[in-house]
Design an enzyme around this catalytic site. Structure first.
Site, short mmCIF file in Angstrom:
data_model
loop_
_atom_site.label_atom_id
_atom_site.label_comp_id
_atom_site.label_asym_id
_atom_site.label_seq_id
_atom_site.Cartn_x
_atom_site.Cartn_y
_atom_site.Cartn_z
N HIS A 51 0.86 -1.18 0.00
CA HIS A 51 0.00 0.00 0.00
C HIS A 51 0.90 1.24 0.00
O HIS A 51 2.06 1.19 0.45
CB HIS A 51 -0.88 0.02 1.24
CG HIS A 51 -1.92 -1.05 1.25
ND1 HIS A 51 -3.10 -0.91 1.96
CD2 HIS A 51 -1.99 -2.26 0.65
CE1 HIS A 51 -3.84 -2.00 1.80
NE2 HIS A 51 -3.18 -2.83 1.01
N GLU A 53 1.06 3.81 1.84
CA GLU A 53 1.57 4.18 3.16
C GLU A 53 2.75 3.32 3.57
O GLU A 53 3.74 3.81 4.09
CB GLU A 53 0.47 4.05 4.22
CG GLU A 53 -0.76 4.89 3.99
CD GLU A 53 -1.86 4.13 3.26
OE1 GLU A 53 -1.59 3.47 2.23
OE2 GLU A 53 -3.01 4.20 3.72
N CYS A 81 -6.12 1.88 5.85
CA CYS A 81 -6.76 0.63 6.25
C CYS A 81 -6.16 0.19 7.59
O CYS A 81 -5.21 0.81 8.08
CB CYS A 81 -6.54 -0.42 5.17
SG CYS A 81 -4.84 -1.02 5.10
#
Length: 149
Positions: A51, A53, A81
């Site tokens: 992801h 991040e 998430c």
């Protein structure tokens, strides 16, 4: 233009990069003392843990030669998430700024509140809705395009 808008615009550029290569258009960057330390975009087509991040956090830790990202702000175009929120807490990211609300797995206060849960060993400050319309639109365009193909 505020600093948050400036840095979110840069994260949005990362999201556009992901979009152009056919990946989910989420972009992130880490800022410390007014300097961009690292950036990233979703690369989940090759690894489900890649992801935006996570990419930015890993790159920041490597660049700073330390896992502790206290004093850093994460800018991300979609609310993190649970996995990414947990990584922010574990990396001691001081602040998380996001654009679009993540109604499916948002962990910055929408479904879960991992980023600000005082029962954990670290709490991140959260700012939501920066460039929200643009961040929502690129995601909608991406998923609409995927449904048509």
């Amino acid at each position: 233009m505020t600093d948050d808008n400036y840095y979110m615009r840069r994260a949005f550029d990362e999201a556009k990069s992901a979009y152009s290569r056919g990946d989910v258009p989420v972009g992130a960057l880490i800022v410390k003392d007014g300097q961009i330390i690292a950036s990233g975009s979703d690369m989940k087509n090759s690894d489900p843990t890649e992801h935006a991040e996570i990419v930015a956090i890993r790159s920041s830790a490597k660049k700073l030669a330390h896992w502790n990202l206290s004093g850093c702000t994460l800018y991300v175009t979609l609310e993190p998430c649970p996995m990414c929120a947990g990584a922010c807490v574990n990396a001691r990211v001081s602040r998380v700024v996001y654009g679009a609300t993540n109604y499916r797995s948002g962990s910055g206060g929408t479904l879960y509140n991992i980023l600000s849960d005082s029962r954990l060993n670290h709490v991140c400050k959260v700012t939501a809705g920066v460039m929200e319309n643009e961040c929502v639109k690129i995601l909608q365009d991406y998923f609409m395009r995927r449904r048509k193909s």
